[in-house]
Every structure is written in structure tokens, then in C-alpha cells.
Design an enzyme around this catalytic site. Structure first.
Site, mmCIF file in Angstrom:
data_model
loop_
_atom_site.group_PDB
_atom_site.id
_atom_site.type_symbol
_atom_site.label_atom_id
_atom_site.label_comp_id
_atom_site.label_asym_id
_atom_site.label_seq_id
_atom_site.Cartn_x
_atom_site.Cartn_y
_atom_site.Cartn_z
ATOM 1 N N HIS A 12 57.201 -18.422 54.834
ATOM 2 C CA HIS A 12 56.610 -17.925 53.586
ATOM 3 C C HIS A 12 55.170 -18.450 53.553
ATOM 4 O O HIS A 12 54.944 -19.633 53.321
ATOM 5 C CB HIS A 12 57.383 -18.440 52.373
ATOM 6 N N ASP A 24 56.738 -13.671 54.704
ATOM 7 C CA ASP A 24 55.913 -12.891 53.783
ATOM 8 C C ASP A 24 54.597 -13.636 53.633
ATOM 9 O O ASP A 24 54.506 -14.825 53.942
ATOM 10 C CB ASP A 24 56.592 -12.592 52.433
ATOM 11 N N ASN A 49 68.174 -23.356 59.224
ATOM 12 C CA ASN A 49 67.043 -22.594 58.668
ATOM 13 C C ASN A 49 66.234 -23.478 57.714
ATOM 14 O O ASN A 49 66.803 -24.224 56.925
ATOM 15 C CB ASN A 49 67.606 -21.386 57.899
ATOM 16 N N GLU A 53 62.046 -15.395 57.307
ATOM 17 C CA GLU A 53 61.759 -14.946 55.932
ATOM 18 C C GLU A 53 60.266 -14.681 55.726
ATOM 19 O O GLU A 53 59.696 -15.023 54.688
ATOM 20 C CB GLU A 53 62.235 -15.996 54.918
ATOM 21 N N GLU A 58 67.504 -25.438 54.370
ATOM 22 C CA GLU A 58 66.612 -26.342 53.614
ATOM 23 C C GLU A 58 67.220 -27.709 53.317
ATOM 24 O O GLU A 58 67.143 -28.186 52.182
ATOM 25 C CB GLU A 58 66.176 -25.662 52.303
HETATM 26 C C1 XIL Z 1 65.292 -15.983 47.233
HETATM 27 C C2 XIL Z 1 65.548 -14.514 46.973
HETATM 28 O O1 XIL Z 1 64.584 -13.762 47.639
HETATM 29 C C3 XIL Z 1 65.515 -14.214 45.496
HETATM 30 O O2 XIL Z 1 65.979 -12.875 45.271
HETATM 31 C C4 XIL Z 1 66.388 -15.187 44.726
HETATM 32 O O3 XIL Z 1 66.240 -14.976 43.345
HETATM 33 C C5 XIL Z 1 66.033 -16.621 45.065
HETATM 34 O O4 XIL Z 1 66.133 -16.799 46.475
HETATM 35 N N1 XIL Z 1 64.235 -19.523 50.821
HETATM 36 C C6 XIL Z 1 65.463 -18.965 51.106
HETATM 37 C C7 XIL Z 1 65.887 -17.733 50.416
HETATM 38 O O5 XIL Z 1 66.141 -19.433 52.036
HETATM 39 O O6 XIL Z 1 67.282 -17.648 50.256
HETATM 40 C C8 XIL Z 1 65.197 -17.530 49.091
HETATM 41 O O7 XIL Z 1 65.531 -16.241 48.611
HETATM 42 C C9 XIL Z 1 63.701 -17.708 49.242
HETATM 43 C C10 XIL Z 1 63.369 -19.083 49.748
#
Ligand code: XIL
Length: 357
Positions: free
Chosen positions: A239, A270, A203, A268, A153
Site C-alpha cells: 500500500h 495500491d 502476509n 495488496e 500483520e
Molecule cells: C481492508 C478492506 O479493503 C476493507 O474493505 C475493509 O473494510 C478493511 O480491510 N491490510 C489487509 C487487508 O491485509 O485485509 C485490508 O483490507 C487492508 C489492509
């Protein structure tokens, strides 16, 4: 002659699992293995002692990634000490179950310890601290973690296409502020020195479609590839919010990045749903969610260099979406809170199984 029929059925069932009524359906892992795909998920070690969590994880996935415990605040809690105990538990689990391991993440602006963010270090000191961190963590898992999210990020949310202002870039940065992505390049070179075999990924969130952020990442990756900076892949977090996903744009984006010679991992995924006070989604949304899982998976599977699909956790019981959205969203993953398979699970499995070998 009945016994002959019985022998036939038994033999056919043994040779061709899936033949006959009542025979168990394939897991995600089996469907992925057939098509040479990696199907992964994010893991929290505290849950590994829960048998339904552990058995679902081992049965359904051939790859995993520590969700939090490789982040600085856990793995580097004091300036002079590293704590690998939690991440090592995940690595042990993966090794026992023959799963690949992704590492997440070496350079980020969040989940950093106070000693680092409030330490008032100079750029020279920060560069030394970061180099030592990257080399120690990557070195500890050399030969075990096959792919790393080296930088996470780095592009800004509010200023499209601009690098984010962070401790690593310019607050005060590691000495390369004003040189664009030079600080990112330095991180990739350090990681490569620590494990030349590991695949190194950039990423990002919200860059899965064609937009100013992904344009800027594309320009950076093209430049890195042209100059021989060791980058092997780009992770699209995926996400998905508000049941909105422009899948044709995702596909076009995967196409242009993979044409640079890098791999894409969906890292990631969801798909958050609105939930009521008890945490339950509307039944009709579960089908829309399944469609998004299917379409995104199919977009990845249709590009040979899109090599992994990973979900951010697998059971709604432990998804980060609840705390992230103050409980207004949830139910984002393929398994419900009781480890029951949702329509999203069937959709993912069908997409994986449909890929030509
Ligand atoms: C999130 C985790 O899922 C949580 O458990 C934590 O509290 C905060 O981070 N982008 C990312 C991840 O790259 O590392 C993040 O993970 C979600 C957003």
C-alpha cells in the site's frame, strides 16, 4: 490484385493479433500469461452482478482474492457456524473464468467477530477455536484455493521488529506467549495439515522495503525454512502512500527473501493520491502513480520467485483508500471510477509485456 492484399491482411491479423492499426491491445491478463505471471486483484462479491465490474475482472486478471469475505467476522459469524456463501460466489466466478484464487486471511487481529474478541476464552479454548477455524476454512477450499495468507500483520507498527500483542499471541494467546513466533508456526502447521498442496504465505504491511520489520520477518522465515515449518511464501502488501516508494530497497528485499527459497507475492498494491472534494486527483500525479506501478512491477518481474502481482481492488469506484483516509486520498488503482484505464494500467501492462519469456 487488391483482393490478394485483402487476403494477406486478413490472414496476418488472424495469425498475429496485434498486427495492423486499430487491433485491440493486450489485456493485463494476456500480457501476464505470456510471461507466466499471476496478475490478481481483491474482489467484493456484492459487485459481481455489475456487468462492467465482472467483465473487467474476467478480462484483465488471472487471479483473485476475496477482499473481506474470508475474514473471521464474515466466515465465522457464530461460535458454531461458518458462512461460506459470499466467498463461494467469488470462487465460482474464478472457476468459471479460469482464475487462480488466493485466500485471505486465517489469523489477524482485525475484522474478528465480537463473540471471539469479547468471549473471555482461556488460551486452551482459543487454541482449539483457532485450530478448528483454520482446518474448517482451509478444508472447505481444499484444492480450490491455491495459496493462503495464513497469518496477516503479526509484527508491530510502533515497536520495530517486535511481534504485535494480539488475541492470538498473548491476549491471552493460544498458549505460546513468550515463545516468539511459535504461535505463528503452529498456525502454518495446522493449515498444512488441512491442505498439504496449498501454498502457505505470511502476509505483511510496510515490510516491502529493507527495514526493522522486514528484518524480523526475514529472521522468522529463515528459521522456519531451516526447521521445515511449512511456509512457501511471503506477501508484501504494497500500500504505497504519499507517492513514496524506494524501489531499489524493494528489489533488494525481494532478492534476500527469494534466496531463502520462498516465493514473493505482491498482495495488496495500491498507490493512494491526494484528491479534491469531488474525489479527483491532480493530473500530474497520475503519471507519478504510473511510474510507481511500473517500477514495483518491474522489480517483482526481475526476480524469478516473485510470482504474483495483485492490486487491492481494480477500480477507484470501490477502493478501500477513500474510507481509510477519510476521503483525503483516493484514485489509487489502475482503473478510474468508470472503468477507464489510467496511466497506471498502461504502465503495469507494459511492465508485464516487457518480461522475457
Ligand atoms: C481492508 C478492506 O479493503 C476493507 O474493505 C475493509 O473494510 C478493511 O480491510 N491490510 C489487509 C487487508 O491485509 O485485509 C485490508 O483490507 C487492508 C489492509
Amino acid at each position: 490484385m487488391r483482393w490478394r492484399m485483402l487476403v494477406f491482411v486478413l490472414a496476418t491479423t488472424a495469425l498475429c493479433p496485434g498486427f495492423g492499426a486499430g487491433v485491440r491491445e493486450q489485456s493485463l491478463r494476456e500480457a501476464a500469461q505470456d510471461s507466466g505471471m499471476l496478475i490478481g486483484t481483491a474482489v467484493r462479491p456484492a459487485h459481481l452482478s455489475e456487468s462492467a465490474y465482472a467483465s473487467t475482472l474476467a478480462r484483465e486478471f488471472n487471479m483473485l482474492e476475496p477482499e473481506d469475505v474470508l475474514k473471521w467476522e464474515t466466515v465465522h459469524p457464530e461460535p458454531q457456524s461458518f458462512d461460506f456463501s459470499q466467498a463461494d460466489q467469488i470462487v465460482d466466478f474464478a472457476t468459471r473464468h479460469e482464475m487462480k484464487i488466493r485466500g485471505h486471511t486465517l489469523v489477524w487481529h482485525q475484522q474478528n467477530p465480537k463473540w471471539l474478541t469479547e468471549g473471555k476464552y482461556t488460551s486452551g479454548e482459543l487454541a482449539q477455536i483457532l485450530e478448528k477455524h483454520i482446518k474448517t476454512v482451509v478444508g472447505h477450499y481444499r484444492g480450490k484455493i491455491f495459496a493462503w495468507d495464513v497469518v496477516n500483520e503479526a509484527f508491530d507498527e510502533l515497536q520495530p521488529g517486535k511481534l504485535r500483542s494480539t488475541i492470538w499471541r498473548d491476549q491471552p494467546g493460544i498458549g505460546l506467549a513468550g515463545n516468539g513466533s511459535a504461535y505463528i508456526e503452529r498456525c502454518f502447521r495446522w493449515a498444512h495439515e488441512a491442505d498439504p498442496q496449498a501454498l502457505l504465505f505470511y502476509n505483511e504491511a510496510g515490510a516491502e522495503i529493507m527495514n526493522p520489520k522486514s528484518d524480523a520477518i526475514y529472521a522468522m522465515v529463515r528459521d522456519f525454512r531451516q526447521r521445515g515449518v511449512p511456509i512457501d511464501g511471503v506477501g508484501f502488501q504494497m500500500h504505497v502512500a504519499n507517492l513514496q516508494s524506494d524501489v531499489s530497497s524493494v528489489s533488494a528485499n525481494i532478492k534476500r527473501f527469494t534466496a531463502l527459497g520462498v516465493q514473493i507475492h505482491i498482495t495488496e498494491m495500491d498507490v493512494a493520491l491526494p484528491v479534491d472534494a469531488t474525489g479527483s486527483p491532480r493530473p500530474e500525479d497520475l503519471q507519478k502513480q504510473a511510474d510507481i506501478y511500473r517500477e514495483v512491477a518491474t522489480a517483482c518481474l526481475s526476480h524469478p520467485r516473485c510470482t504474483a502481482i495483485q492490486t487491492w481492488g481494480f477500480t477507484d469506484k470501490y477502493s478501500w483508500i477513500g474510507s481509510h483516509s477519510k476521503k483525503t486520498q483516493g484514485a489509487a488503482l489502475p482503473f478510474d471510477r468508470n472503468y477507464g484505464a489510467k496511466p497506471a494500467y498502461q504502465a503495469l501492462r507494459d511492465a508485464l509485456a516487457a518480461r522475457p519469456r
